[in-house]
Design a protein around this motif. Structure first.
Motif, PDB file in Angstrom:
ATOM      1  N   ALA A 188     -25.142  -4.646  -8.154  1.00  0.00           N
ATOM      2  CA  ALA A 188     -25.828  -5.860  -7.722  1.00  0.00           C
ATOM      3  C   ALA A 188     -26.577  -6.503  -8.872  1.00  0.00           C
TER       4      ALA A 188
ATOM      5  N   LEU B 295     -24.030  -8.122 -11.316  1.00  0.00           N
ATOM      6  CA  LEU B 295     -23.482  -9.378 -10.817  1.00  0.00           C
ATOM      7  C   LEU B 295     -24.530 -10.473 -10.794  1.00  0.00           C
TER       8      LEU B 295
ATOM      9  N   VAL C 169     -26.594 -12.436  -9.814  1.00  0.00           N
ATOM     10  CA  VAL C 169     -25.983 -13.147  -8.688  1.00  0.00           C
ATOM     11  C   VAL C 169     -26.263 -14.639  -8.781  1.00  0.00           C
TER      12      VAL C 169
ATOM     13  N   LEU D 211     -18.693 -10.196  -3.359  1.00  0.00           N
ATOM     14  CA  LEU D 211     -19.969  -9.464  -3.372  1.00  0.00           C
ATOM     15  C   LEU D 211     -20.627  -9.510  -2.003  1.00  0.00           C
TER      16      LEU D 211
ATOM     17  N   LEU E   1     -22.948  -6.255  -1.600  1.00  0.00           N
ATOM     18  CA  LEU E   1     -23.503  -5.878  -2.903  1.00  0.00           C
ATOM     19  C   LEU E   1     -24.457  -6.910  -3.503  1.00  0.00           C
ATOM     20  N   VAL E   2     -24.696  -7.991  -2.810  1.00  0.00           N
ATOM     21  CA  VAL E   2     -25.541  -9.040  -3.381  1.00  0.00           C
ATOM     22  C   VAL E   2     -26.948  -8.521  -3.670  1.00  0.00           C
TER      23      VAL E   2
ATOM     24  N   LEU F  27     -27.094  -6.259  -6.732  1.00  0.00           N
ATOM     25  CA  LEU F  27     -27.018  -6.942  -8.029  1.00  0.00           C
ATOM     26  C   LEU F  27     -28.183  -7.892  -8.268  1.00  0.00           C
TER      27      LEU F  27
ATOM     28  N   LEU G 223     -15.139  -3.864  -7.156  1.00  0.00           N
ATOM     29  CA  LEU G 223     -16.275  -4.599  -7.733  1.00  0.00           C
ATOM     30  C   LEU G 223     -17.137  -3.697  -8.610  1.00  0.00           C
ATOM     31  N   THR G 224     -17.379  -2.482  -8.185  1.00  0.00           N
ATOM     32  CA  THR G 224     -18.203  -1.587  -9.000  1.00  0.00           C
ATOM     33  C   THR G 224     -17.468  -1.133 -10.261  1.00  0.00           C
TER      34      THR G 224
END
Length: 175
Positions: free
Chosen positions: A7, A10, A43, A59, A64-65, A68, A108-109
């Motif tokens: 998170a 990003l 983000v 995300l 995951l927002v 990040l 994503l990770t």
């Protein structure tokens, strides 16, 4: 622990919209300057850049927002919308389905490395261990840097909680 790292990474990618929105340099090579500190998180930098709409949607779908937007620091290899569009037809749509959330999180990770790793540091590495747990292969030649074959098109985009290196392909973890 991995999710907060992702998170934050990003969030960094989204914290410097002007830099991310700028086209890659004429030589197409990566920028290797030191990352400047930004006030926006990864983000927010990515959202503001306008070329990471798919990443932002992913995300959100992966939950995951908030991670990040955390303290980090994170290093994010952020694929552009064009990188996601280059995936086989239907791939993104399938990944965004709730039943595929675990796979989406893994992908994503796989784009996030713990810590703030500048382009200069990345260029000196052969591999890096991602938040997902897998390793990415790094190759540098002149001004060009690749991560698992994805070219870094813009580097050292600073965010308050890390740094973003923009890449032209989506990285897929093995297995």
């Amino acid at each position: 622990m991995r999710l907060p790292v992702l998170a934050a990474a990003l969030a960094l990618a989204f914290a410097t919209p002007a830099v991310l929105a700028a086209p890659a340099g004429g030589n197409g090579g990566a920028t290797h300057g030191a990352a400047a500190q930004s006030r926006a998180d990864i983000v927010d930098t990515a959202v503001g850049a306008g070329q990471f709409k798919t990443l932002a949607a992913a995300l959100k779908a992966a939950g995951l927002v908030d991670t990040l937007k955390g303290a980090g620091p994170f290093t994010v290899f952020a694929p552009t919308d064009a990188a996601f569009a280059a995936l086989p037809k239907g791939t993104v749509e399938n990944l965004l389905k709730p039943e595929n959330r675990k796979q989406l999180i893994a992908i994503l990770t796989y784009h996030v490395v713990p810590g703030r790793v500048s382009a200069t540091q990345v260029a000196k590495m052969d591999t890096a261990t991602t938040v997902q747990g897998g390793k990415v292969a790094i190759a540098a030649s002149g001004d060009a840097v690749t991560i698992n074959g994805a070219r870094v098109v813009s580097a050292d985009v600073a965010a308050s909680n890390g740094v973003i290196h923009v890449i032209d392909k989506v990285l897929m973890p093995q297995g």
